[in-house]
Write an enzyme that holds these catalytic residues in place. Structure first.
Site, PDB file in Angstrom:
ATOM      1  N   LYS A   4      47.784  40.691  43.191  1.00  0.00           N
ATOM      2  CA  LYS A   4      47.824  42.161  43.206  1.00  0.00           C
ATOM      3  C   LYS A   4      48.371  42.644  44.546  1.00  0.00           C
ATOM      4  CE  LYS A   4      44.645  46.061  42.316  1.00  0.00           C
ATOM      5  NZ  LYS A   4      43.248  46.430  42.015  1.00  0.00           N
ATOM      6  N   SER A  50      42.600  49.198  37.727  1.00  0.00           N
ATOM      7  CA  SER A  50      43.820  49.305  38.483  1.00  0.00           C
ATOM      8  C   SER A  50      44.616  48.007  38.574  1.00  0.00           C
ATOM      9  CB  SER A  50      43.511  49.790  39.899  1.00  0.00           C
ATOM     10  OG  SER A  50      42.789  48.804  40.604  1.00  0.00           O
ATOM     11  N   SER A  60      38.102  47.677  37.994  1.00  0.00           N
ATOM     12  CA  SER A  60      39.534  47.406  38.073  1.00  0.00           C
ATOM     13  C   SER A  60      39.961  45.968  37.789  1.00  0.00           C
ATOM     14  CB  SER A  60      40.073  47.807  39.449  1.00  0.00           C
ATOM     15  OG  SER A  60      40.229  49.194  39.518  1.00  0.00           O
TER      16      SER A  60
END
Lengths: 95, 485
Positions: free
Chosen positions: B76, B151, B175
Site C-alpha cells: 500500500k 482504504s 481498511s
C-alpha cells in the site's frame, strides 16, 4: 445543534484551508449530516466514565538521544518545493 | 507461466527453497500480469525494473534461510519506501520521495522479499471504496465498475487479481478487513502495538495498524510473523513475545468458546449475510467449539465515537502538510495565503471534510462535548469487550453489512459511506486483533466475509479459528479476468 455557514468559514480558517462559497455551502450540509449522526452519543451518560486516551496504557519507552541518521541534509532538502542553499524558502514574512 | 500466479505464498516459498522456481521467474510472472492489468489502476508507482534486478541478485546468491526468500510483494502506498515515491494517494504528497524506510516494509526486505510497487489507496487512508484517491478509482477484479473497498483498495484488488502473491495494508477503522471481505481475500488487523507505525503516513495514530492481506490463512500467519516486531522508533510499540504463527497454526479448536454478539444483528442486514453467519456458527460447532450468545451493549455508539476520534487525530496529524518542507505547494500572496491555498488544492474533499470535523471537535468550547465524550465512549466499548472476554475466547461477526457496491453509488452521502465500517470500527477503538476471511458469495456472485475478533495479542487463536473455518468453508474466489478481455 447545527453548524451554520459562519462556523464553517471559521473552521476553514482554523484548518488553514481556503474555501469558496459553493464549497462552504456543500460542507455545511455534509457536516450537519455527520454531526447529526454523531449526536447519538448524547444518549449515553458518561459522567462517571474515565476517558480512554490510548489503548496501550503502559509507560512510554525512553530511548537514548542519539543521532542515528547523519548527512541527510541534501536528501531532506530535495523534497522541498523551494530551497536556497541550506534553507527552506517561504513567502516573505518580515517587511 | 500461468501457474506461478496461482500459487500462494507458502507454496512459492517452498518452490524457491526446493529450487523448482527462481525468484526471477516468480517476479517476472507477477510483473507481466501487472503490466497487462493497468485497467484495474492498482499501482500508483511501480518498481518493476528494480524488482527484476533484485530477483536476479537474489538468485545469484540465494539465502534460503529467509522467511520470504526472493518473494515479490507490492505494498500500500501509505508505507514510506526509501528513494521510491510515497504519495498516500494524495496530491499533496504527489512528489514526495522518503529518505527513510518504514519498519514494517524493512522487515519484509530483511526477510528476503522484493518490492514490486506501491499500491493505490484512499487519500490518507480516508475512505471505504478507494474513490478518494488523487490517482483515481481502483477497479475490483470481482466485476467491472465495482469498488474493491477501502482504504486498502489497491492492495485488495492487486491480491485478488493475482498481481502480487500477498500484500500489506493499514487498518484504522476497517481498511484491511472491509476490502478483504469485498474481494474474497483474507485480511488481518493486528493488536494495536504489534506492528510498528514508524514510516507509515499517519491518519489516526491511536487507531492505525498495519496488517497482512493474503489469499489464505496460512499465508496470513507467515506474513504477520514477518511484519510484527518491537520497535523503539514507535513509542506505542509493545514488547511481547511474537509467535511463529505459521508453525503454530492448529485447526483443532475443540472446546474454544466463541461469542455471538446480538448487537451485530441489524434490522437492515441482508438475509444472505445472516445465513452466512449462521453457517459459520455451524462450522464452529462441528469443530467442537462452544457457541455463547453475548452482548456488547455500546456497539451502536462505536461509529459516532470513531467519527470524532479519527478526524480529531487526523486534523492534528495532517497539520504538517503546509507546502514548506516537502510535497505540493501553491503560490500565495503571503505565508498564510500560501498555507491556505496549498492545503485547499492539495487535499481532496473527503480529507478536507475530516480535517474540518477534527478541527471543530478540538476547537475551544467544543473539546469536552465531543472529543472528551468520544474518549469516554471508547472506554465503554473497551469495557464491553473486556467483559465479553471473561466468558469467551473469540467473537464471530460478519465483516461488513453488505457486499461490494458500484463505483459512485455512495459518494454523495458521507454517512452512508461511513456505515460500511459499522462492524470493523469497534475493534480499532478497543485496539483488538481481528481477521476477515472469505465465507461465501451473495446472489450477485460477490464475496462476503466473516470476522473473528480476538483478545489483545491473541492473534494465534484467531488464526487457528480462521484456519479451521477455512477448511470447512472451502471458499473459492471467482475471478474471470474481465479486465484482460
Amino acid at each position: 445543534m447545527s453548524i451554520d455557514l459562519k462556523t464553517v468559514k471559521h473552521i476553514s480558517k482554523l484548518s488553514r484551508i481556503s474555501l469558496d462559497d459553493e464549497k462552504a455551502k456543500k460542507l455545511e450540509k455534509d457536516l450537519n449530516s455527520i454531526f447529526k449522526f454523531i449526536e447519538k452519543l448524547n444518549e449515553l451518560d458518561t459522567s462517571k466514565t474515565e476517558a480512554l486516551s490510548s489503548i496501550v496504557e503502559t509507560k512510554l519507552q525512553l530511548r537514548k538521544d542519539e543521532i542515528k541518521s547523519k548527512d541527510i541534509r541534501e536528501q531532506i532538502l530535495k523534497n522541498s518545493p523551494s530551497e536556497n542553499k541550506d534553507f527552506f524558502v517561504v513567502p516573505k514574512v518580515v517587511e | 507461466m500461468s501457474e506461478i500466479i496461482d500459487l500462494n505464498l507458502v507454496e512459492l516459498v517452498q518452490k524457491i527453497k526446493k529450487k523448482e522456481l527462481s525468484s526471477k521467474e516468480i517476479t517476472k510472472a507477477f510483473v507481466d500480469r501487472s503490466e497487462k492489468s493497468k485497467k484495474l489502476n492498482v499501482y500508483i508507482t511501480d518498481n518493476f525494473n528494480e524488482a527484476i534486478k533484485s530477483a536476479e541478485n537474489f538468485d545469484s546468491k540465494p539465502n534460503f534461510e529467509k522467511k520470504l526468500p526472493g518473494i515479490p510483494i507490492a505494498v500500500k502506498d501509505l508505507f514510506c519506501t526509501k528513494n521510491l515515491r510515497t504519495t498516500a494517494g494524495s496530491k499533496i504528497l504527489n512528489n514526495f520521495v522518503p529518505p527513510y524506510e518504514s519498519t514494517v516494509t524493512q522487515n519484509l526486505w530483511d526477510n528476503g522479499a522484493i518490492l514490486l510497487g506501491k499500491l493505490n489507496c484512499d487519500e490518507f487512508a480516508m475512505g471505504s471504496s478507494n474513490e478518494t484517491s488523487f490517482f483515481g478509482n481502483v477497479q475490483s477484479p470481482i466485476g467491472e465498475n465495482l469498488v474493491p473497498g477501502g482504504s486498502s483498495g489497491g492492495s485488495a484488488s492487486a491480491l485478488a487479481a493475482k498481481l502480487t502473491p500477498v500484500t500489506i495494508g493499514t487498518d484504522t477503522g476497517g481498511s484491511i478487513r472491509q476490502p478483504a471481505s469485498f474481494t474474497g481475500t483474507v485480511g488481518l488487523k493486528p493488536t494495536y502495538g504489534s506492528c510498528s507505525r514508524y514510516g507509515i503516513v499517519a491518519f489516526a495514530s491511536s487507531l492505525d495498524q498495519a496488517g497482512p492481506m493474503t489469499s489464505n490463512v496460512e499465508d496470513c500467519a507467515l506474513l504477520l510473523e514477518v511484519m510484527s516486531s518491537y520497535d523503539l522508533k514507535d513509542s506505542t510499540s509493545v514488547e511481547f513475545k511474537r509467535n511463529n504463527y505459521l508453525q503454530n497454526l492448529n485447526e483443532n479448536i475443540k472446546g474454544k468458546k466463541i461469542g455471538i454478539p446480538k448487537e451485530y444483528i441489524t434490522d437492515k442486514m441482508p438475509k444472505e449475510i445472516e445465513d452466512l453467519w449462521q453457517n459459520g456458527i455451524s462450522y464452529l460447532k462441528e469443530s467442537g467449539a462452544e457457541i455463547i450468545d453475548l452482548s456488547l451493549p455500546n456497539t451502536p455508539y462505536a461509529l459516532p465515537a470513531y467519527y470524532i476520534v479519527a478526524p480529531a487525530e487526523a486534523s492534528s496529524n495532517l497539520a504538517r502538510y503546509d507546502g514548506v518542507k516537502y510535497g505540493f505547494r501553491s503560490n500565495g500572496e503571503n505565508l498564510i495565503d500560501m498555507y491556505e491555498k496549498t492545503r485547499s488544492e492539495g487535499f481532496g474533499n473527503e480529507v478536507k471534510r475530516r480535517i474540518m470535523i477534527g478541527t471543530y471537535v478540538l476547537s475551544s468550547g467544543y473539546y469536552d462535548a465531543y472529543y472528551l465524550k468520544a474518549q469516554k465512549v471508547r472506554r465503554l466499548i473497551k469495557n464491553d469487550f473486556d467483559e465479553a472476554y471473561k466468558k469467551v475466547d473469540a467473537i464471530l461477526t460478519p465483516s461488513t453489512p453488505s457486499s461490494a457496491f458500484k463505483i459512485n453509488e455512495k459518494t454523495n452521502d458521507p454517512v452512508s459511506m461511513y456505515l460500511n465500517d459499522i462492524f470493523t470500527v469497534p475493534i480499532n477503538l478497543a485496539g483488538l486483533p481481528a481477521i476477515s476471511i472469505p465465507a461465501g458469495l451473495d446472489k450477485k456472485g460477490y464475496p462476503l466475509g466473516l470476522q473473528i475478533i480476538g483478545k489483545a495479542f491473541d492473534e494465534q487463536n484467531i488464526l487457528n479459528i480462521a484456519y479451521s473455518m477455512q477448511k470447512k468453508i472451502k471458499f473459492k474466489n471467482v475471478i474471470n479476468d474481465w479486465w484482460l478481455k
